[in-house]
Enzyme design. Sequence first.
Site, PDB file in Angstrom:
ATOM      1  N   ASN A   1      19.488  87.800  46.202  1.00  0.00           N
ATOM      2  CA  ASN A   1      19.730  89.238  46.192  1.00  0.00           C
ATOM      3  C   ASN A   1      21.242  89.470  46.211  1.00  0.00           C
ATOM      4  O   ASN A   1      21.963  88.816  46.971  1.00  0.00           O
ATOM      5  CB  ASN A   1      19.084  89.896  47.419  1.00  0.00           C
ATOM      6  CG  ASN A   1      17.571  89.774  47.408  1.00  0.00           C
ATOM      7  OD1 ASN A   1      16.951  89.852  46.355  1.00  0.00           O
ATOM      8  ND2 ASN A   1      16.974  89.563  48.568  1.00  0.00           N
TER       9      ASN A   1
ATOM     10  N   HIS B   1      23.197  83.337  49.771  1.00  0.00           N
ATOM     11  CA  HIS B   1      22.022  82.567  50.204  1.00  0.00           C
ATOM     12  C   HIS B   1      20.949  82.606  49.138  1.00  0.00           C
ATOM     13  O   HIS B   1      20.748  83.606  48.463  1.00  0.00           O
ATOM     14  CB  HIS B   1      21.477  83.070  51.545  1.00  0.00           C
ATOM     15  CG  HIS B   1      21.243  84.547  51.610  1.00  0.00           C
ATOM     16  ND1 HIS B   1      22.279  85.458  51.764  1.00  0.00           N
ATOM     17  CD2 HIS B   1      20.116  85.285  51.524  1.00  0.00           C
ATOM     18  CE1 HIS B   1      21.783  86.680  51.789  1.00  0.00           C
ATOM     19  NE2 HIS B   1      20.474  86.614  51.630  1.00  0.00           N
TER      20      HIS B   1
END
Length: 114
Positions: free
Chosen positions: A87, A100
């Site tokens: 994201n 991440h």
Amino acid sequence: MASDCLFCKIAAGEIPAKKVYEDANLLAFHDIDPKAPTHVLLIPRRHISSLAAVCGEDAGILAELLCTAPTIAAQLGLANGFRTVINTGPDGGQTVGHLHLHILGGRSMHWPPG
Ligand code: 5GP
Ligand code: ZN
């Protein structure tokens, strides 16, 4: 290390996490609020704010993240497949400003994502 960054603190061992993988550059740990039976976050140890920042800085870490994901998925028993997600930014749903890779598995994933 960014002193105000949650995942830097996890990488430094200042905040506990259930680790599933680590090497010189990367760390993986279980998400605190899993969205699937298995939900792991794979991060670079070094602070990089997002996918939007990484390419000018250290594109090689992306290959490390992506190429390590199948190893971690296999280690976690996700023989039937898994979903990887990054994201980016507010509209992308990024809530932690340290790059991440989500690794999700243990159920059939939906498409398109919400
Ligand atoms: P994002 O929304 O930025 O793509 O993903 C951030 C993820 O970090 C979320 O899935 C959220 O549940 C997870 N998360 C937030 N705080 C913590 C924490 O303190 N420990 C762990 N293990 N995961 C966290
Ligand atoms: Zn950080």
